[in-house]
Design a protein around this motif. Structure first.
Motif, PDB file in Angstrom:
ATOM      1  N   LYS A 326       0.829  -1.204   0.000  1.00  0.00           N
ATOM      2  CA  LYS A 326       0.000   0.000   0.000  1.00  0.00           C
ATOM      3  C   LYS A 326       0.866   1.257   0.000  1.00  0.00           C
ATOM      4  CE  LYS A 326      -3.951  -1.902   2.576  1.00  0.00           C
ATOM      5  NZ  LYS A 326      -4.701  -1.764   3.849  1.00  0.00           N
ATOM      6  N   ALA A 351      -8.647  -3.048  -1.134  1.00  0.00           N
ATOM      7  CA  ALA A 351      -7.441  -2.221  -1.184  1.00  0.00           C
ATOM      8  C   ALA A 351      -6.941  -2.086  -2.611  1.00  0.00           C
ATOM      9  CB  ALA A 351      -6.358  -2.834  -0.296  1.00  0.00           C
ATOM     10  N   VAL A 355      -6.523   1.461  -4.834  1.00  0.00           N
ATOM     11  CA  VAL A 355      -5.309   1.896  -5.510  1.00  0.00           C
ATOM     12  C   VAL A 355      -5.600   2.228  -6.969  1.00  0.00           C
ATOM     13  CG1 VAL A 355      -3.053   1.111  -6.341  1.00  0.00           C
ATOM     14  CG2 VAL A 355      -3.721   0.683  -3.970  1.00  0.00           C
TER      15      VAL A 355
END
Length: 884
Positions: A326, A351, A355
């Motif tokens: 991340k 996640a 992104v």
């Protein structure tokens, strides 16, 4: 295979000047007496007698060699001179029928310097004169140089050795294989060769004994043993041998195939902590199958770290790797796509999507759509809330497409995905409005890229009229064939031929009409009663094409006739297709193979065998044609001939990637068991991270998912992990959700069958994490959970999937597919059947005469006990789709 057999049935594959010291099947072997008489005549007083004797012995080849060597001890210098001259020719592979160009290269090697020798060998290899190459290399007196020559052309071993096998020179092929077995690729080839020849067990026993007896074991012996055991499917034994080989690459690869994630995680950590002072996208990432002495903090490294700890069950290091990924994404937005891949592959879809929101909005939009997070998807695209009003958002999106530049496709991809999403949830009118706006926007583009994106989206939705309308403008300018292939992808290239033909025949016709003519020709069922261009009599069209191309050069005429044949097959005109392929097949290996297949499908084995043979005569590397010829001969009752050909075809590819062509060919022809055997051999023989290993994993998983779900999941996991490499990516972004979903679902099924209920439920939850609203997951697993006594887990799964789809109805009340999905889900899970009936009826109101929706209504009636109504629905489905 014996040399004699190869000479009898593989004559078209033999290469002139490449015989075994002059021994050929079509020439009578001279008797010892005639040879001795000729040797005596080498010293005859008559010059012509001496010359004739010398030519006789030269033509006799190997049978004369012993007598000629003995003649070297003669007291007559003339006999010695002439015997030595003939033996010198034998030494360099020069025979009476050696082609002139090959002879010149032999002289170049014999008399030239190092560069001349290398050039001669390279040219001989290009001419496939492998026997002549080997003969020349063996004449080189300098051992170091001889070894160098061998290594150079063994680098192209995947072509060299199969050629020797096809020519029947198996002894020479094995000699090369054993020489090459000092290298990893060579070991893999030798392992496959010995396995297919039934000699692997003896070699394994020999190597084990040698390793046991040696005070200082040879690491190469251990490595070859590992490859042999791997090829045999004995991965436990291969692991033991790999540990003795001291090869980190080999050991890691075998551990990977065994799924020993805890040990891999240990090896990973033993390599040391990743450095923090390196460019995370500058290369140098650790190959999961390679040495790990200098790990670096690259995205490949971190993605693999997260994967091995995830699969090993090591939660803390897994979480730490995820957090580092991340951070990399936040610090390196230009490379965020690779970070998103690693997160998606490692069970962090939320996640990964986060992104992608900035890095690849089109991809993020598609993933949100697949997860049924439509409100977020609509917000990301800027088109307002579900239900509209859409116009302000459409105008802003179209303006972004205009501003982006005609060479860029990012925003048009997003816009095309929005069109597809709107259409799929029942918002068809807004979808068509946006598509029309986009079509007007890209009309002035200098190339086809953005037009192709829109055409592809429209075609996938079945909107061919709209796709043709937007494409027609581009055909007034120079365009690429890719645009035609976006409209008409199959059969590949056929639309290009028809475009050329129709523009010549109807030069004043509009581009749009020509495109519609092609569509009508290639998709005749789309509007059977149409009077649009292309509705003319197909038989007359075929005859006219044949007439018009009669004066064309062969290559150009063949292109048109093959297109006619492909179109015939599309339209069900099988006999006509055969007749046109037969015009092309004598000079085209692909067409000959296709024609042979058509005869084989009709069980016409004699013409099938003929055309398979013609295919491999044109292209000697056509292993599939050789195998299928053998199969056809077997069907004709010529079992011995057929079996030998099939064995040769399976042997010649060795461990090369060309074995995939066999596997794909078998699969395409419905030969499932033969295909699986080839995929298995590919998986056990190609390099661990080779693309073909991933392809094999995909196909093997598909083949066994119903019977061995745990092994299928293991195969698919390997395919999934291949996406961690920066150099690889899935063809469609959907794969980053679909494959993890499938892996966890299949593993969950396998664990449940084994009785491991806790682990099974955990896997199904991970599967649902990728696809929260997947009705197929609930349909399959809710009944299985109930059978296993997991009522709570069954309720939880059903309720969450039902709720996800129910939310869609609130946002898109005109979505017939969503109503249908809810009804099917409830019916198959025997829950909420009153609601299911209401949903099924609404789906049929919104989309009348849809066989799939009527089928769902029938299923609901059946589950509710209304058998007569269920039967009526089934009968209606058959009326609508009698061939389904």
């Amino acid at each position: 295979m014996s040399t004699l057999f190869a000479a009898v049935v593989l004559t078209p594959l033999l290469v002139l000047g490449q015989r075994d010291q002059g021994d050929v099947a079509d020439q009578a072997i001279p008797s010892p007496e005639s040879i001795q008489r000729a040797v005596t005549q080498l010293g005859d007083n008559s010059f012509s007698a001496r010359q004739q004797a010398m030519e006789f012995l030269w033509a006799a080849g190997k049978p004369a060699e012993a007598a000629l060597n003995k003649a070297l001890t003669s007291d007559d210098p003339e006999v010695v001179y002439r015997a030595r001259t003939v033996l010198e020719k034998f030494k360099y592979g020069i025979f009476p029928d050696t082609p002139r160009d090959v002879l010149q290269l032999i002289y170049q090697f014999r008399d030239g310097d190092l560069n001349a020798k290398r050039s001669a060998l390279r040219l001989l290899q290009e001419k496939r004169q492998i026997g002549a190459m080997m003969t020349l290399v063996n004449t080189e007196p300098n051992e170091e140089l001889r070894t160098s020559f061998l290594r150079e052309f063994l680098a192209d071993m995947e072509k060299t050795i199969p050629h020797l096998l096809l020519a029947g020179d198996e002894a020479e092929a094995e000699k090369l294989l054993r020489f090459a077995a000092t290298m990893d690729d060579g070991m893999r080839h030798l392992a496959v060769y010995l396995m297919l020849r039934g000699r692997a067990s003896d070699e394994i026993a020999h190597l084990r004994q040698r390793l046991a007896d040696a005070a200082d074991p040879d690491f190469n012996d251990a490595k070859l043993l590992a490859y042999l055991l791997r090829t045999q499917g004995d991965l436990a034994g291969a692991r033991e041998a790999a540990e003795k080989s001291l090869s980190p690459t080999l050991l890691r690869g075998i551990l990977y195939e065994l799924g020993e994630w805890k040990r891999l995680a240990e090896l990973h950590e033993e390599a040391g902590a990743p450095r923090d002072n390196v460019d995370p996208f500058g290369g140098g990432g650790r190959d999961p199958f390679g040495a790990a002495e200098t790990p670096t903090d690259t995205i490949e490294e971190l993605g693999y770290t997260a994967a091995v700890h995830r699969l090993a069950g090591n939660q803390q290091p897994y979480d730490e790797a995820i957090e580092k990924i991340k951070k990399l994404a936040a610090d390196n937005p230009q490379q965020a796509w690779y970070c998103a891949e690693a997160l998606l592959i490692n069970d962090r879809p939320d996640a990964g999507i986060d992104v992608l929101r900035a890095a690849n909005p089109a991809g993020a939009f598609d993933l949100l759509r697949l997860q049924q997070r439509y409100r977020e998807a609509w917000q990301l695209a800027g088109i307002g809330p579900p239900g509209g009003p859409y116009e302000p958002g459409f105008e802003a999106l179209v303006q972004e497409v205009k501003n982006e530049g005609k060479e860029n496709q990012n925003r048009v991809y997003l816009a095309a995905n929005v069109v597809r999403a709107l259409y799929s949830v029942g918002e068809k009118e807004p979808a068509l409005r946006l598509f029309s706006m986009l079509g007007e926007t890209v009309k002035g583009d200098a190339n086809d890229n953005r037009v192709r994106v829109l055409c592809d989206a429209a075609r996938k939705l079945g909107l061919m009229d709209q796709a043709i309308e937007i494409a027609a403008d581009r055909f007034a300018k120079p365009h690429s064939s890719y645009l035609l292939r976006s409209l008409f992808p199959k059969p590949a290239g056929v639309a290009d031929v028809w475009w050329t033909y129709f523009r010549d025949v109807y030069p004043n016709e509009s581009n749009e009409d020509t495109l519609r003519r092609i569509h009508k020709l290639l998709a005749p069922a789309s509007s059977p009663n149409s009077t649009e261009p292309g509705a003319e009599d197909f038989g007359a069209l075929v005859l006219e094409v044949d007439r018009r191309t009669g004066s064309f050069v062969e290559a150009e005429r063949s292109k048109f006739l093959q297109a006619v044949a492909e179109t015939c097959l599309l339209r069900g005109e099988r006999a006509l297709a055969k007749s046109y392929i037969e015009k092309v097949a004598p000079s085209s290996a692909a067409s000959a193979l296709q024609l042979a297949d058509l005869h084989a499908e009709d069980q016409e084995w004699e013409p099938a065998a003929h055309w398979y043979q013609r295919a491999r005569q044109i292209d000697a590397t056509q292993m599939l044609a050789i195998y299928l010829e053998g199969r056809a001969l077997d069907k004709m009752g010529r079992a011995d001939e057929g079996r030998k050909l099939m064995e040769l075809a399976l042997l010649a590819p060795l461990a090369s990637t060309s074995r995939r062509n066999l596997a794909v060919g078998f699969k395409e022809r419905g030969m499932a068991e033969e295909a699986v055997r080839q995929w298995e051999l590919i998986a056990r023989s190609v390099p661990f991270d080779d693309w073909h290993a991933n392809d094999a994993a995909l196909n093997l998983g598909n083949a066994i998912s119903g019977t061995d779900p745990l092994q299928a999941a293991a195969y698919w996991e390997r395919l999934l992990l291949s996406g961690l490499k920066v150099s690889s990516a899935f063809t469609e972004v959907e794969g980053y959700l679909q494959l993890p979903h499938l892996v966890h679902k299949t593993r969950g099924r396998g664990l449940l069958a084994k009785g491991d209920k806790v682990a099974a439920v955990a896997e199904i939850r991970l599967s649902q994490l990728a696809y929260p609203g997947d009705i197929k997951l609930a349909e399959d697993m809710v009944p299985e959970f109930e059978k296993a006594g997991l009522r709570s887990a069954a309720d939880e799964l059903f309720d969450s999937v039902y709720a996800s789809n129910k939310q869609m109805l609130e946002d898109f009340p005109n979505s017939a597919s969503t109503y249908n999905n809810l009804a099917w889900l409830a019916a198959r899970c025997d829950r909420r059947l009153d609601d299911a009936l209401s949903h099924a009826k609404r789906a049929n109101e919104l989309s009348p005469n849809n066989a799939a929706h009527i089928d769902t209504l029938g299923e609901v009636h059946f589950r509710r006990g209304d058998r007569d109504l269920a039967i009526q629905c089934s009968q209606r489905c058959l009326e609508l789709e009698p061939n389904n």
